[in-house]
Write a protein that holds these residues in place. Sequence first.
Motif, PDB file in Angstrom:
ATOM      1  N   UNK A   8       7.267  -4.546   5.731  1.00  0.00           N
ATOM      2  CA  UNK A   8       6.067  -3.708   5.669  1.00  0.00           C
ATOM      3  C   UNK A   8       5.521  -3.653   4.246  1.00  0.00           C
ATOM      4  N   UNK A   9       4.268  -3.292   4.123  1.00  0.00           N
ATOM      5  CA  UNK A   9       3.603  -3.279   2.818  1.00  0.00           C
ATOM      6  C   UNK A   9       2.943  -1.928   2.550  1.00  0.00           C
ATOM      7  N   UNK A  10       3.450  -1.187   1.590  1.00  0.00           N
ATOM      8  CA  UNK A  10       2.815  -0.003   1.013  1.00  0.00           C
ATOM      9  C   UNK A  10       2.568   1.121   2.016  1.00  0.00           C
ATOM     10  N   UNK A  11       3.325   1.138   3.087  1.00  0.00           N
ATOM     11  CA  UNK A  11       3.099   2.166   4.097  1.00  0.00           C
ATOM     12  C   UNK A  11       3.478   3.567   3.652  1.00  0.00           C
ATOM     13  N   UNK A  71      -5.666  -4.379   3.049  1.00  0.00           N
ATOM     14  CA  UNK A  71      -5.975  -3.040   2.558  1.00  0.00           C
ATOM     15  C   UNK A  71      -7.320  -2.561   3.083  1.00  0.00           C
ATOM     16  N   UNK A  72      -8.307  -3.435   3.108  1.00  0.00           N
ATOM     17  CA  UNK A  72      -9.628  -3.057   3.596  1.00  0.00           C
ATOM     18  C   UNK A  72      -9.581  -2.669   5.074  1.00  0.00           C
ATOM     19  N   UNK A  73      -8.799  -3.387   5.864  1.00  0.00           N
ATOM     20  CA  UNK A  73      -8.657  -3.041   7.282  1.00  0.00           C
ATOM     21  C   UNK A  73      -8.043  -1.658   7.435  1.00  0.00           C
ATOM     22  N   UNK A  74      -7.057  -1.351   6.603  1.00  0.00           N
ATOM     23  CA  UNK A  74      -6.455  -0.011   6.619  1.00  0.00           C
ATOM     24  C   UNK A  74      -7.505   1.044   6.287  1.00  0.00           C
ATOM     25  N   UNK A 201       6.169   4.459  -7.944  1.00  0.00           N
ATOM     26  CA  UNK A 201       7.030   3.292  -8.048  1.00  0.00           C
ATOM     27  C   UNK A 201       8.041   3.234  -6.899  1.00  0.00           C
ATOM     28  N   UNK A 202       8.603   4.370  -6.541  1.00  0.00           N
ATOM     29  CA  UNK A 202       9.544   4.386  -5.420  1.00  0.00           C
ATOM     30  C   UNK A 202       8.829   4.140  -4.100  1.00  0.00           C
ATOM     31  N   UNK A 203       7.676   4.780  -3.921  1.00  0.00           N
ATOM     32  CA  UNK A 203       6.916   4.587  -2.690  1.00  0.00           C
ATOM     33  C   UNK A 203       6.404   3.169  -2.528  1.00  0.00           C
ATOM     34  N   UNK A 204       6.111   2.522  -3.661  1.00  0.00           N
ATOM     35  CA  UNK A 204       5.599   1.152  -3.622  1.00  0.00           C
ATOM     36  C   UNK A 204       6.591   0.206  -2.953  1.00  0.00           C
ATOM     37  N   UNK A 206       9.481   1.387  -1.171  1.00  0.00           N
ATOM     38  CA  UNK A 206      10.369   2.098  -0.232  1.00  0.00           C
ATOM     39  C   UNK A 206      10.529   1.366   1.094  1.00  0.00           C
ATOM     40  N   UNK A 207       9.433   1.066   1.752  1.00  0.00           N
ATOM     41  CA  UNK A 207       9.516   0.442   3.077  1.00  0.00           C
ATOM     42  C   UNK A 207      10.183  -0.937   3.005  1.00  0.00           C
ATOM     43  N   UNK A 208       9.873  -1.680   1.940  1.00  0.00           N
ATOM     44  CA  UNK A 208      10.453  -3.010   1.808  1.00  0.00           C
ATOM     45  C   UNK A 208      11.940  -2.941   1.508  1.00  0.00           C
ATOM     46  N   UNK A 209      12.364  -1.960   0.711  1.00  0.00           N
ATOM     47  CA  UNK A 209      13.796  -1.782   0.447  1.00  0.00           C
ATOM     48  C   UNK A 209      14.546  -1.472   1.746  1.00  0.00           C
ATOM     49  N   UNK A 210      13.967  -0.628   2.585  1.00  0.00           N
ATOM     50  CA  UNK A 210      14.593  -0.328   3.873  1.00  0.00           C
ATOM     51  C   UNK A 210      14.666  -1.581   4.737  1.00  0.00           C
ATOM     52  N   UNK A 211      13.593  -2.365   4.711  1.00  0.00           N
ATOM     53  CA  UNK A 211      13.567  -3.606   5.496  1.00  0.00           C
ATOM     54  C   UNK A 211      14.639  -4.571   5.005  1.00  0.00           C
ATOM     55  N   UNK A 212      14.778  -4.710   3.683  1.00  0.00           N
ATOM     56  CA  UNK A 212      15.785  -5.604   3.130  1.00  0.00           C
ATOM     57  C   UNK A 212      17.198  -5.166   3.495  1.00  0.00           C
ATOM     58  N   UNK A 213      17.435  -3.855   3.484  1.00  0.00           N
ATOM     59  CA  UNK A 213      18.760  -3.363   3.853  1.00  0.00           C
ATOM     60  C   UNK A 213      19.088  -3.668   5.304  1.00  0.00           C
ATOM     61  N   UNK A 214      18.069  -3.656   6.162  1.00  0.00           N
ATOM     62  CA  UNK A 214      18.283  -3.877   7.588  1.00  0.00           C
ATOM     63  C   UNK A 214      18.224  -5.349   7.992  1.00  0.00           C
TER      64      UNK A 214
END
Length: 256
Positions: A8-11, A71-74, A201-204, A206-214
């Motif tokens: 995921x990206x920047x969610x 980003x524009x679609x979001x 910085x953590x939020x930037x 966060x989702x990717x760190x969780x994805x990498x762990x899983x």
Amino acid sequence: MTASDLPPRLGSLTFHGPLSEDRAGRMVARLAAASPATVLDIGCGWGELLLRVLESVPGATGVGLDINAEDLARGRDLAKERGLADRVEFVEESALGTSRGPVDAVLCLGSGQALCDPEQPYDPGAVLRELRRLVRPGGRVVLGEGFWERSPSEAELAAMWPGAHAGDHLELGPLVDLAVESGFRPAWIESASGEEWQEFESGYRHDTELWLAAHPDHPLAAETRERVDGQRSSWVNGYRDVLGIAYLTLVPVTGS
């Protein structure tokens, strides 16, 4: 491989920068007090601050410019959710030399590079001159611009982004002076706090760190891990407590 397979990206971010809810609310209130009818957001991302300005100024219309289609679609989805789709346009185009001004309010939060020649070194003076061109007399500009909290050491520079050097940014005083030289009065000067930086910085990541762990063995894990580890290291070992973000609310001087 489908989109759902990708990290995921920047969610976890509301704003694409170190900006708290409280500070954003104060910025929006100051802008709304000037009753802008037209708002331009340079390098808007998903345009969260733009949308909040439009919510606070009934009848105002806005345009967000960015080159990131995701980003524009979001941003378009957020506008629909908030009933603003008929008052805002998210456009995938470069802001370099844009003819989408002058307008009553210009937002440029951490996106000054969008106004600079990519073949030349980054120039905050060029950014400020462009912003002056894009804002109408009596209007407002909110500029989010990097500055050195203190002179970085050689070791800190080496740990930052590739090719980082002391000339990449000004200190706060010279930056504000440059805004004045460019035809503005600085109506409000503030800068991101340490807590805002940590949240961003953590939020930037966060989702990717969780994805990498899983998904440690996913085909994209190695390259994603390398990218994210590099981003994190450049912050914690490089620009943390060295690089600041100034938020300047600027008013153009009549006739300048």
